[in-house]
Design a protein around this motif. Structure first.
Motif, PDB file in Angstrom:
ATOM      1  N   ALA A  50      -7.303   1.800   1.068  1.00 19.48           N
ATOM      2  CA  ALA A  50      -6.258   1.874   0.685  1.00 19.48           C
ATOM      3  C   ALA A  50      -5.020   1.367  -0.333  1.00 19.48           C
ATOM      4  N   THR A  81       0.786  -0.945  -0.085  1.00 15.32           N
ATOM      5  CA  THR A  81      -0.022  -0.185  -0.333  1.00 15.32           C
ATOM      6  C   THR A  81       1.097   1.427  -0.242  1.00 15.32           C
ATOM      7  N   ARG A  82       0.627   2.097  -1.258  1.00 16.08           N
ATOM      8  CA  ARG A  82       1.397   3.308  -0.664  1.00 16.08           C
ATOM      9  C   ARG A  82       0.678   4.109   0.464  1.00 16.08           C
ATOM     10  N   LEU A  98      -4.956   8.822   2.511  1.00 22.52           N
ATOM     11  CA  LEU A  98      -5.970   9.935   1.958  1.00 22.52           C
ATOM     12  C   LEU A  98      -7.529   8.434   2.342  1.00 22.52           C
ATOM     13  N   LYS A 146       0.465   7.596   0.372  1.00 24.81           N
ATOM     14  CA  LYS A 146      -0.211   8.701  -0.253  1.00 24.81           C
ATOM     15  C   LYS A 146      -1.707   7.940  -0.292  1.00 24.81           C
ATOM     16  N   ASP A 147      -2.039   7.106  -0.801  1.00 22.32           N
ATOM     17  CA  ASP A 147      -3.349   6.065  -0.914  1.00 22.32           C
ATOM     18  C   ASP A 147      -4.110   6.160   0.543  1.00 22.32           C
ATOM     19  N   ILE A 196      -6.956   0.308  -3.594  1.00 19.61           N
ATOM     20  CA  ILE A 196      -6.502   1.473  -5.160  1.00 19.61           C
ATOM     21  C   ILE A 196      -4.898   1.662  -5.364  1.00 19.61           C
ATOM     22  N   SER A 197      -4.090   0.544  -4.213  1.00 15.29           N
ATOM     23  CA  SER A 197      -3.198   0.805  -4.796  1.00 15.29           C
ATOM     24  C   SER A 197      -2.468   0.286  -5.380  1.00 15.29           C
ATOM     25  N   LYS A 201      -3.356   0.950  -9.418  1.00 17.33           N
ATOM     26  CA  LYS A 201      -2.400   1.993  -9.563  1.00 17.33           C
ATOM     27  C   LYS A 201      -1.266   1.163 -10.300  1.00 17.33           C
TER      28      LYS A 201
END
Length: 255
Positions: free
Chosen positions: A184, A153-154, A160, A156-157, A187-188, A191
């Protein structure tokens, strides 16, 4: 004559009624309907849990298994990348969906094997051996999965969803709720999967452009470029040993 006929009919009806009544009475006395009931008591150990309750729990887990598999493992990245690959090749339904999903599943099992082994050693086996409670086993089972998701997981996500959930800023990974970590992680993964899919798409797109411009320069506008470029793309994929490279790249991306 008529009275004798009616008498016989009445006698036959009376005998039939007596037989039916006697048979129904006999069946009611001998074949009584059993009363079925289910009682649930507190289990002192895992071995005391009834088999029916275990079946209910298993069915519940099976209903949630697709969501767990798709949202908390490496399955989304693998299946999306394989779908991009098939689309880039332009081979329509080859390989079929069953083959792609089956390959994605077995690659998921291969990648997630260490996580599953850790869950078995630290959660399932101690619980079955009556060495720890169910609550402790659940906590131990979640830890390897959370560790895997955190690794993919990033930040940034994750930031958020922490902001959107309006929770306090966590001091460490243990303070991050699982309900925040899962979206999170998803969506990582999306991407990353789209990034890998784009990189796979580029060389096949170049082949399509070269074939289309060649046909245009030769004046063969009525011939579909895909029909000509497909054999070249398949040949290129075979020459570079594409399946080996894709499988290696996907597995290494999770290490």
């Amino acid at each position: 004559m008529k009275s004798g006929k009616y008498r016989k009919i009445f006698l036959a009806f009376a005998i039939t009624f007596i037989c039916v009544f006697s048979f129904s009475t006999l069946m009611a006395e001998e074949l009584s309907i059993p009363k079925v009931g289910i009682s649930i008591t507190n289990a002192k150990s895992p071995k005391d849990v009834a088999a029916t309750v275990q079946i209910f729990l298993l069915l519940t887990i099976l209903t949630l298994a697709p969501a767990i598999l798709m949202l908390m493992t490496c399955f989304p990245r693998i299946v999306i990348v394989l779908s991009f690959l098939r689309q880039a090749l332009g081979s329509q339904q080859i390989p079929p969906n069953q083959i792609l999903i089956g390959l994605a599943l077995f690659m998921t099992f291969f990648i997630m094997k260490p996580v599953g082994q850790e869950i078995y050693d630290k959660a399932w086996k101690p619980y079955v051996d009556d060495k720890q409670t169910m609550e402790k086993s659940v906590d131990e089972a979640v830890k390897p999965v959370r560790k895997f998701m955190f690794k993919q997981t990033r930040e940034k996500d994750l930031a958020l969803f922490i902001f959107l959930s309006k929770t306090a800023r966590p001091k460490n990974q243990d303070d991050v709720p699982t309900t925040v970590l899962i979206p999170a992680f998803i969506i990582s993964e999306l991407k990353t999967a789209f990034t890998v899919g784009f990189l796979i798409y580029v060389p096949f797109l170049i082949i399509d452009m070269v074939v289309a411009s060649t046909l245009m320069s030769m004046g063969m506008m009525m011939l579909p470029p895909v029909m000509i470029s497909l054999p070249f793309k398949i040949l290129l994929f075979i020459l570079v040993d594409g399946w080996h490279l894709i499988a290696r790249a996907l597995i290494v991306s999770f290490s």
